[in-house]
Write a protein that holds these residues in place. Sequence first.
Motif, PDB file in Angstrom:
ATOM      1  N   GLU A   1      48.290  73.213  29.747  1.00 19.27           N
ATOM      2  CA  GLU A   1      48.955  74.559  29.227  1.00 19.27           C
ATOM      3  C   GLU A   1      48.266  75.417  28.370  1.00 19.27           C
ATOM      4  O   GLU A   1      47.120  74.767  28.120  1.00 19.27           O
ATOM      5  N   ARG A   2      48.641  76.652  28.100  1.00 21.35           N
ATOM      6  CA  ARG A   2      47.743  77.557  27.397  1.00 21.35           C
ATOM      7  C   ARG A   2      47.319  76.741  25.731  1.00 21.35           C
ATOM      8  O   ARG A   2      48.233  76.672  25.329  1.00 21.35           O
ATOM      9  N   GLY A   3      46.281  76.736  25.599  1.00 18.60           N
ATOM     10  CA  GLY A   3      45.770  76.163  24.310  1.00 18.60           C
ATOM     11  C   GLY A   3      45.956  74.546  24.243  1.00 18.60           C
ATOM     12  O   GLY A   3      45.842  74.163  23.133  1.00 18.60           O
TER      13      GLY A   3
ATOM     14  N   ALA B   1      42.081  76.127  14.719  1.00 24.20           N
ATOM     15  CA  ALA B   1      43.279  75.628  15.529  1.00 24.20           C
ATOM     16  C   ALA B   1      44.617  76.449  15.130  1.00 24.20           C
ATOM     17  O   ALA B   1      45.351  76.719  16.208  1.00 24.20           O
ATOM     18  N   CYS B   2      44.637  76.906  13.963  1.00 20.53           N
ATOM     19  CA  CYS B   2      45.669  77.935  13.802  1.00 20.53           C
ATOM     20  C   CYS B   2      45.507  79.319  14.554  1.00 20.53           C
ATOM     21  O   CYS B   2      46.458  79.675  15.173  1.00 20.53           O
ATOM     22  N   GLY B   3      44.241  79.640  14.782  1.00 18.58           N
ATOM     23  CA  GLY B   3      44.218  80.803  15.700  1.00 18.58           C
ATOM     24  C   GLY B   3      44.285  80.575  17.190  1.00 18.58           C
ATOM     25  O   GLY B   3      44.986  81.498  17.826  1.00 18.58           O
ATOM     26  N   VAL B   4      44.083  79.328  17.610  1.00 16.67           N
ATOM     27  CA  VAL B   4      44.447  79.012  19.196  1.00 16.67           C
ATOM     28  C   VAL B   4      46.069  79.112  19.122  1.00 16.67           C
ATOM     29  O   VAL B   4      46.417  79.454  20.171  1.00 16.67           O
ATOM     30  N   PHE B   5      46.554  78.266  18.124  1.00 17.40           N
ATOM     31  CA  PHE B   5      48.116  78.182  18.554  1.00 17.40           C
ATOM     32  C   PHE B   5      48.927  79.647  18.069  1.00 17.40           C
ATOM     33  O   PHE B   5      49.772  80.170  18.833  1.00 17.40           O
ATOM     34  N   ALA B   6      48.031  80.454  17.356  1.00 16.04           N
ATOM     35  CA  ALA B   6      48.483  81.741  17.235  1.00 16.04           C
ATOM     36  C   ALA B   6      48.626  82.746  18.405  1.00 16.04           C
ATOM     37  O   ALA B   6      49.667  83.131  18.702  1.00 16.04           O
ATOM     38  N   ARG B   7      47.597  82.161  19.057  1.00 19.28           N
ATOM     39  CA  ARG B   7      47.389  83.018  20.403  1.00 19.28           C
ATOM     40  C   ARG B   7      48.334  82.525  21.492  1.00 19.28           C
ATOM     41  O   ARG B   7      49.005  83.380  22.314  1.00 19.28           O
ATOM     42  N   ARG B   8      48.557  81.255  21.520  1.00 16.78           N
ATOM     43  CA  ARG B   8      49.570  80.609  22.385  1.00 16.78           C
ATOM     44  C   ARG B   8      50.876  81.166  22.130  1.00 16.78           C
ATOM     45  O   ARG B   8      51.671  81.623  23.067  1.00 16.78           O
ATOM     46  N   PHE B   9      51.152  81.212  20.929  1.00 11.73           N
ATOM     47  CA  PHE B   9      52.824  81.527  20.526  1.00 11.73           C
ATOM     48  C   PHE B   9      52.884  83.072  20.961  1.00 11.73           C
ATOM     49  O   PHE B   9      53.866  83.649  21.287  1.00 11.73           O
TER      50      PHE B   9
ATOM     51  N   LYS C   1      51.406  84.845  23.158  1.00  7.78           N
ATOM     52  CA  LYS C   1      51.473  85.056  24.681  1.00  7.78           C
ATOM     53  C   LYS C   1      52.757  84.444  24.883  1.00  7.78           C
ATOM     54  O   LYS C   1      53.464  85.114  26.063  1.00  7.78           O
ATOM     55  N   GLU C   2      53.408  83.730  24.487  1.00  4.78           N
ATOM     56  CA  GLU C   2      54.989  83.296  24.741  1.00  4.78           C
ATOM     57  C   GLU C   2      55.836  83.974  24.127  1.00  4.78           C
ATOM     58  O   GLU C   2      57.220  83.710  24.606  1.00  4.78           O
ATOM     59  N   GLY C   3      55.602  85.039  23.460  1.00  3.78           N
ATOM     60  CA  GLY C   3      56.536  85.902  22.588  1.00  3.78           C
ATOM     61  C   GLY C   3      57.292  85.144  21.623  1.00  3.78           C
ATOM     62  O   GLY C   3      58.145  85.869  20.972  1.00  3.78           O
ATOM     63  N   ARG C   4      56.881  84.432  21.038  1.00  6.95           N
ATOM     64  CA  ARG C   4      57.037  83.547  19.731  1.00  6.95           C
ATOM     65  C   ARG C   4      56.500  84.363  18.446  1.00  6.95           C
ATOM     66  O   ARG C   4      55.820  83.731  17.933  1.00  6.95           O
ATOM     67  N   ARG C   5      56.865  85.526  18.183  1.00  7.98           N
ATOM     68  CA  ARG C   5      56.477  86.060  17.209  1.00  7.98           C
ATOM     69  C   ARG C   5      56.392  85.526  15.785  1.00  7.98           C
ATOM     70  O   ARG C   5      55.322  85.601  15.206  1.00  7.98           O
ATOM     71  N   GLY C   6      57.483  84.743  15.498  1.00  5.46           N
ATOM     72  CA  GLY C   6      57.573  84.415  14.317  1.00  5.46           C
ATOM     73  C   GLY C   6      56.379  83.091  14.209  1.00  5.46           C
ATOM     74  O   GLY C   6      55.725  83.030  12.888  1.00  5.46           O
ATOM     75  N   TRP C   7      56.230  82.182  15.270  1.00  4.17           N
ATOM     76  CA  TRP C   7      55.281  81.012  15.072  1.00  4.17           C
ATOM     77  C   TRP C   7      53.928  81.541  15.094  1.00  4.17           C
ATOM     78  O   TRP C   7      53.056  81.072  14.568  1.00  4.17           O
ATOM     79  N   ALA C   8      53.747  82.710  15.731  1.00  4.42           N
ATOM     80  CA  ALA C   8      52.512  83.282  16.195  1.00  4.42           C
ATOM     81  C   ALA C   8      51.927  83.909  14.461  1.00  4.42           C
ATOM     82  O   ALA C   8      50.766  83.526  14.136  1.00  4.42           O
TER      83      ALA C   8
ATOM     84  N   TRP D   1      42.063  73.122  23.616  1.00  2.00           N
ATOM     85  CA  TRP D   1      41.397  73.432  22.187  1.00  2.00           C
ATOM     86  C   TRP D   1      42.054  73.293  20.961  1.00  2.00           C
ATOM     87  O   TRP D   1      41.684  72.781  19.932  1.00  2.00           O
ATOM     88  N   GLY D   2      43.490  73.509  21.144  1.00  2.00           N
ATOM     89  CA  GLY D   2      44.420  73.603  19.988  1.00  2.00           C
ATOM     90  C   GLY D   2      44.275  71.971  19.483  1.00  2.00           C
ATOM     91  O   GLY D   2      43.747  71.635  18.220  1.00  2.00           O
ATOM     92  N   PRO D   3      44.693  70.912  20.409  1.00  2.00           N
ATOM     93  CA  PRO D   3      44.570  69.722  19.943  1.00  2.00           C
ATOM     94  C   PRO D   3      42.963  69.185  19.590  1.00  2.00           C
ATOM     95  O   PRO D   3      42.950  68.407  18.363  1.00  2.00           O
ATOM     96  N   LEU D   4      42.057  69.613  20.179  1.00  2.00           N
ATOM     97  CA  LEU D   4      40.759  69.122  20.140  1.00  2.00           C
ATOM     98  C   LEU D   4      40.115  69.500  18.444  1.00  2.00           C
ATOM     99  O   LEU D   4      39.733  68.875  17.772  1.00  2.00           O
ATOM    100  N   LEU D   5      40.694  70.763  18.061  1.00  2.00           N
ATOM    101  CA  LEU D   5      40.407  71.353  16.830  1.00  2.00           C
ATOM    102  C   LEU D   5      41.259  70.657  15.716  1.00  2.00           C
ATOM    103  O   LEU D   5      40.602  70.495  14.518  1.00  2.00           O
ATOM    104  N   VAL D   6      42.477  70.384  16.027  1.00  2.00           N
ATOM    105  CA  VAL D   6      43.102  69.618  14.943  1.00  2.00           C
ATOM    106  C   VAL D   6      42.589  68.393  14.734  1.00  2.00           C
ATOM    107  O   VAL D   6      42.603  67.951  13.715  1.00  2.00           O
ATOM    108  N   GLY D   7      42.399  67.465  16.059  1.00  2.00           N
ATOM    109  CA  GLY D   7      41.391  66.319  15.951  1.00  2.00           C
ATOM    110  C   GLY D   7      40.168  66.536  14.883  1.00  2.00           C
ATOM    111  O   GLY D   7      39.786  65.564  14.453  1.00  2.00           O
ATOM    112  N   GLY D   8      39.616  67.673  15.195  1.00  2.00           N
ATOM    113  CA  GLY D   8      38.035  67.849  14.170  1.00  2.00           C
ATOM    114  C   GLY D   8      38.679  67.826  12.827  1.00  2.00           C
ATOM    115  O   GLY D   8      37.922  67.233  12.079  1.00  2.00           O
TER     116      GLY D   8
END
Length: 236
Positions: free
Chosen positions: A93-95, A156-164, A166-173, A98-105
């Motif tokens: 899925e989108r993110g 990672a915050c940026g990657v997940f912000a972009r994912r949310f 794109k999904e229309g989840r404004r609050g999470w973004a 890189w999202g998990p990889l960066l959190v792992g970093g």
Amino acid sequence: MNATVMEKPAAISCDPRTRVTKSLLGYGVLAGAVYVVTAAVQAATRSGFDPTRHDISLLANGGLGWIQITNFALSGLMVLAAAIGMRRALSGERGGKWGPLLVGGYGIGLIAAGAFTADPAFGFPAGAPDRPTTISWHGTAHMFAGAIGFLALIAACGVFARRFAKEGRRGWAVYSAVTGVLFLAGFAGIASGSGDVATTLAFTAAVLIAWSWLAALSVHLYSYAGVKGATEAEAK
């Protein structure tokens, strides 16, 4: 009809992949709680430690320094476990890469920060110079590990912000983006080495915000993994 209704929850609850994924994500909640509580207890009990002036990393020095070193390592391992859970939950899925990889970093950065202790400073532990004239090799490694880990989490915050977004989840973004910005600001302040009260407290607040975001994200993906697992089970 009743038999059919009863069979579906049983099938979902026995899905080993989903259960493992959710268990791994649970560490994303535990990591921050363990780190913050352990650090807070030390800050309140270690002689000479002033949370308005001393960064938590300094607790790795002195006779009881092993406690904070262990705290770094254990928290880092739990963040790595959560990152694996995120990768499993978001596979394909989108993110989801890189999202998990960066959190792992960030998790690796925490472990390295424990392996390479910060130099004593600002009078802690007792007898330490207020401002060291030189930086040791392990102090340099600690700063480098912290920088890599912090920047990874900010990204990672940026990657997940972009994912949310794109999904229309404004609050999470917005939540993810603001967390990244605040953490970056806190990191930039502490990296200046000023050691003043405002900078130290701002960084502490940024760390708490970042841990809260990671915990909230883990809870969100925990629920998401359950729904995804149920959908996949029904499709079989």
